[in-house]
Design an enzyme around this catalytic site. Sequence first.
Site, PDB file in Angstrom:
ATOM      1  CB  SER A  27      35.377  57.720  60.705  1.00 44.15           C
ATOM      2  OG  SER A  27      35.611  57.677  62.099  1.00 44.15           O
ATOM      3  CG  ASN A  28      35.973  53.245  63.590  1.00 39.63           C
ATOM      4  OD1 ASN A  28      35.457  53.508  64.671  1.00 39.63           O
ATOM      5  ND2 ASN A  28      37.264  53.404  63.371  1.00 39.63           N
ATOM      6  CG  HIS A  29      29.454  52.315  63.054  1.00 43.57           C
ATOM      7  ND1 HIS A  29      28.619  53.375  62.794  1.00 43.57           N
ATOM      8  CD2 HIS A  29      29.351  51.492  61.997  1.00 43.57           C
ATOM      9  CE1 HIS A  29      28.023  53.185  61.629  1.00 43.57           C
ATOM     10  NE2 HIS A  29      28.456  52.045  61.117  1.00 43.57           N
ATOM     11  CB  SER A  30      34.833  53.667  67.793  1.00 47.35           C
ATOM     12  OG  SER A  30      35.194  54.001  69.113  1.00 47.35           O
ATOM     13  CB  ALA A  81      37.848  51.879  66.689  1.00 48.54           C
TER      14      ALA A  81
END
Length: 219
Positions: free
Chosen positions: A29-32, A95
Site C-alpha cells: 500500500s502507500n501513505h495516502s 493513490a
Amino acid sequence: SAPKPLAGRRAVVTAGPTREPIDPVRYLSNHSSGRQGYAVAQALADLGADVELVSGPTAIPLPHGTRNSPVETAEEMFSAVKRALPADIFVSVAAVADWRPATRTERKTKKPVDGPAPLQLVENPDILRSVCLSDKRPELVVGFAAETHDVLELARAKRVRKGCDWIVANDVSGDVMGGQENMMIIVTETDEIHLPRQSKTAAARALARRIASHFGGPS
Ligand code: C5P
C-alpha cells in the site's frame, strides 16, 4: 441557504490508498490518508452534486452527504467506478497502487531457505486512463499528480497521457501525503492556476468552485 451550483450533477470521486494483498497477513500500500479525496467529495456535495465516493481503506470518518463505496484493491476500485458511471464529473484522487502481487496465497508465505524473494508483481488497471477512454466518459475528468520533483512538467505530460481535462499537480516531497495541508496547481488545457498552501478542506473547496464554474455556476 447556500447556493447549489452543482445541483443535478453526478460526481464520482476516488480517494485513499488501495491495499493489495500478498497473503492473509500482508499487503502492499502507500501513505495516502484519504483526506484530500474525502474533502473533494464533501466540497462537491456541499455545492449540490450527487457524489459517490469510492474509497480505499482509511482511518478517517466517511463524509456525510455522499454515497460511499468502500473498496480495498485497485481492481475493486475499478469495478466500483465502472458501476458508478455514468456521471458528469470524475475526480480521481486515489493513490492507486501501480502493482499488485501476481498471486494471493491462501496461507502465510514462508521465507524461502534459499533463492529469490517469492513476490511477483503485475500491473494494476489505470482507472483514470480507462475512464477517459470509456464510452461513458464524464464531461469533466480531473486527475491528480502527486510528485516529488518536476511537479508541473510531469503534471502537464500526465494530463495529456491520461486523457483527462484537468490535472491537479501537488508536490508531495514534504509532508503533504498523509498531512493536513496541500498546495495545488490546477493544470487545464489553457491555464495553470496556483492555489496557496492551505488546508486540504480549503483546497478542495477551491477546486469544487472551479468545477462549478466550468458547469456554468458562480465561481
Ligand atoms: O500515473 P499516476 O499514478 O501518477 O497518476 C495519478 C493519477 O492517476 C491520479 O489521478 C490517480 O488517481 C490515477 N490513477 C488511477 N489508476 C491507477 C494509477 C493512477 O486512477 N492505476
